[in-house]
Design an enzyme around this catalytic site. Structure first.
Site, PDB file in Angstrom:
ATOM      1  N   TRP A   1      13.932  82.451 -12.768  1.00 55.48           N
ATOM      2  CA  TRP A   1      13.796  83.760 -13.394  1.00 55.48           C
ATOM      3  C   TRP A   1      14.827  83.956 -14.511  1.00 55.48           C
ATOM      4  O   TRP A   1      14.506  84.441 -15.597  1.00 55.48           O
ATOM      5  CB  TRP A   1      13.912  84.838 -12.343  1.00 55.48           C
ATOM      6  CG  TRP A   1      13.764  86.275 -12.769  1.00 55.48           C
ATOM      7  CD1 TRP A   1      14.388  87.335 -12.199  1.00 55.48           C
ATOM      8  CD2 TRP A   1      12.913  86.829 -13.787  1.00 55.48           C
ATOM      9  NE1 TRP A   1      14.004  88.510 -12.807  1.00 55.48           N
ATOM     10  CE2 TRP A   1      13.091  88.226 -13.790  1.00 55.48           C
ATOM     11  CE3 TRP A   1      12.025  86.269 -14.710  1.00 55.48           C
ATOM     12  CZ2 TRP A   1      12.428  89.082 -14.671  1.00 55.48           C
ATOM     13  CZ3 TRP A   1      11.363  87.127 -15.605  1.00 55.48           C
ATOM     14  CH2 TRP A   1      11.565  88.503 -15.575  1.00 55.48           C
TER      15      TRP A   1
ATOM     16  N   GLU B   1      14.598  84.558  -0.636  1.00 54.26           N
ATOM     17  CA  GLU B   1      15.545  85.607  -0.256  1.00 54.26           C
ATOM     18  C   GLU B   1      15.130  86.352   1.010  1.00 54.26           C
ATOM     19  O   GLU B   1      15.958  86.992   1.662  1.00 54.26           O
ATOM     20  CB  GLU B   1      15.700  86.609  -1.404  1.00 54.26           C
ATOM     21  CG  GLU B   1      16.448  86.079  -2.615  1.00 54.26           C
ATOM     22  CD  GLU B   1      17.959  86.020  -2.393  1.00 54.26           C
ATOM     23  OE1 GLU B   1      18.418  86.302  -1.276  1.00 54.26           O
ATOM     24  OE2 GLU B   1      18.663  85.675  -3.353  1.00 54.26           O
TER      25      GLU B   1
ATOM     26  N   ALA C   1       7.900  84.683 -12.565  1.00 56.45           N
ATOM     27  CA  ALA C   1       8.401  84.018 -13.777  1.00 56.45           C
ATOM     28  C   ALA C   1       7.376  83.083 -14.393  1.00 56.45           C
ATOM     29  O   ALA C   1       7.263  82.991 -15.625  1.00 56.45           O
ATOM     30  CB  ALA C   1       9.687  83.260 -13.445  1.00 56.45           C
TER      31      ALA C   1
ATOM     32  N   LYS D   1      10.632  93.836   0.179  1.00 58.31           N
ATOM     33  CA  LYS D   1       9.280  93.295   0.072  1.00 58.31           C
ATOM     34  C   LYS D   1       9.242  91.810   0.388  1.00 58.31           C
ATOM     35  O   LYS D   1       8.195  91.276   0.782  1.00 58.31           O
ATOM     36  CB  LYS D   1       8.700  93.580  -1.320  1.00 58.31           C
ATOM     37  CG  LYS D   1       9.406  92.881  -2.478  1.00 58.31           C
ATOM     38  CD  LYS D   1       8.794  91.546  -2.808  1.00 58.31           C
ATOM     39  CE  LYS D   1       9.430  90.840  -3.970  1.00 58.31           C
ATOM     40  NZ  LYS D   1      10.839  90.789  -4.136  1.00 58.31           N
TER      41      LYS D   1
ATOM     42  N   LYS E   1      17.989  90.272  -5.854  1.00 57.42           N
ATOM     43  CA  LYS E   1      17.282  91.025  -4.818  1.00 57.42           C
ATOM     44  C   LYS E   1      17.832  90.647  -3.445  1.00 57.42           C
ATOM     45  O   LYS E   1      17.686  89.504  -3.006  1.00 57.42           O
ATOM     46  CB  LYS E   1      15.773  90.758  -4.906  1.00 57.42           C
ATOM     47  CG  LYS E   1      15.168  91.221  -6.226  1.00 57.42           C
ATOM     48  CD  LYS E   1      13.690  90.945  -6.328  1.00 57.42           C
ATOM     49  CE  LYS E   1      13.127  91.471  -7.642  1.00 57.42           C
ATOM     50  NZ  LYS E   1      11.684  91.241  -7.787  1.00 57.42           N
TER      51      LYS E   1
ATOM     52  N   THR F   1       7.295  90.599 -11.160  1.00 56.40           N
ATOM     53  CA  THR F   1       7.564  89.721 -12.315  1.00 56.40           C
ATOM     54  C   THR F   1       7.658  88.271 -11.867  1.00 56.40           C
ATOM     55  O   THR F   1       8.748  87.720 -11.699  1.00 56.40           O
ATOM     56  CB  THR F   1       8.879  90.139 -13.001  1.00 56.40           C
ATOM     57  OG1 THR F   1       9.905  90.307 -12.004  1.00 56.40           O
ATOM     58  CG2 THR F   1       8.717  91.444 -13.761  1.00 56.40           C
TER      59      THR F   1
END
Length: 333
Positions: free
Chosen positions: A14, A281, A140, A191, A108, A138
């Site tokens: 990213w 993550e 990447a 999320k 995040k 988003t």
């Protein structure tokens, strides 16, 4: 008039995509990778062969050799690093930071020490009026192809949010503003847990009905946690909540969805970690979210089950059974 310099800290998938996008807007951008091995490779090849192969970095993108060089003279500091590195990197930035510099966080995750989103630490280290967070759907690999995308920038300083909106918006990339820093960052963090669950549903072949259930009930968990930590409920219905959740749950490029699918096929977390190039993550966030939820008395059954699966105390099949056999209740409560 000299252009304002944007420094990106973190040259993962990213961060590198972001540098290429900002460069395409004819803005001054630097890309600094904190990990020596990765930074040396990028400096040698002027290409991120680990995280974004096939996309050479133009000479207009500066590649500093040290964090001191990266920060010097920068107007904006974009933090785009895995959450594991957040504390040591922000400590270092705070030592070198000038009061006029704006901190924009793309990372995040949750703060293990403060039991909150990551912005609380940033507010403790820097002037809150100079801090913003960005989150939204988003992926990447779509942005690098020039496909349209949207995101949200949140700050307690509306003028800063609007300035970043102007800096990053284009015909390809539309940026919205928000004053709900906590809600925007928590949507982006939480999320990833639900995307893991969505991946497990995919891996087990449970169908679209089950996936819809996981996403909608997962959004309720995200919202409950967000409200307890000070977020606005409405934020979770927006791009940084539902929008990011949909993308991360369905995209074949989602690391968290992929990890969930592999768990469902019988691989252990340790086996998966051995050949994952990028960080998922959701693993770290799920464990921290479960701890915070218990401390704050927030009911998060999907998160609880995901942690049990990650830790090997439940199989994915047992996790689904446990959720389906919970006591019956109204949908909204």
């Amino acid at each position: 008039m000299e252009q304002e310099i944007i420094t990106i800290i973190g040259a993962g998938n990213w961060g590198t995509t972001l540098a290429l996008y900002i460069d395409s807007l004819k803005r001054s951008v630097r890309l600094f990778e904190p990990v020596d091995r990765n930074r040396n490779s990028i400096l040698k090849h002027r290409e991120n062969k680990t995280y974004l192969p096939g996309h050479p970095l133009p000479w207009s993108i500066e590649l500093p050799e040290s964090i001191n060089q990266a920060l010097q003279g920068a107007e904006y500091i974009f933090i785009v690093i895995p959450s594991d590195f957040f504390y040591p990197l922000t400590d270092k930035i705070s030592e070198l930071w000038n009061p006029h510099q704006k901190i924009v966080n793309f990372t995040k995750g949750l703060d293990e020490k403060l039991k909150t989103g990551l912005s609380t630490r940033l507010f403790n280290l820097f002037d809150p009026d100079n801090v913003a967070v960005i989150s939204g759907p988003t992926i990447a690999r779509e942005i690098i192809k020039g496909l349209p995308a949207t995101t949200v920038v949140a700050s307690v300083n509306q003028k800063l949010a609007e300035k970043i909106q102007q800096l990053l918006s284009s015909e390809q990339f539309r940026v919205y503003t928000s004053a709900d820093v906590v809600g925007v960052e928590l949507g982006g963090a939480l999320k990833n847990i639900i995307a893991l669950a969505g991946g497990i549903v995919e891996g087990l072949g449970l169908g679209n009905n089950a996936k819809a259930a996981v996403i909608t009930r997962g959004l309720m968990e995200m919202t409950r946690m967000g409200e307890v930590l000070g977020a606005n409920r409405e934020t979770f219905s927006g791009l940084s909540g539902m929008g990011d959740l949909i993308t991360t749950s369905f995209s074949k490029f989602s690391r968290n969805r992929t990890l969930g699918e592999r768990l469902a096929r019988g691989e252990s977390l340790e086996e998966i970690k051995l050949d994952m190039v990028e960080v998922a993550e959701g693993v770290r966030t799920a464990i921290l979210a479960k701890s915070i939820a218990r401390e704050k008395n927030v009911e998060m059954p999907i998160t609880e089950v995901i942690v049990d699966i990650l830790q090997g105390t439940l199989t994915p099949e047992q996790g689904v059974k446990k959720l389906m056999e919970r006591s019956l209740k109204p949908e909204i409560w």
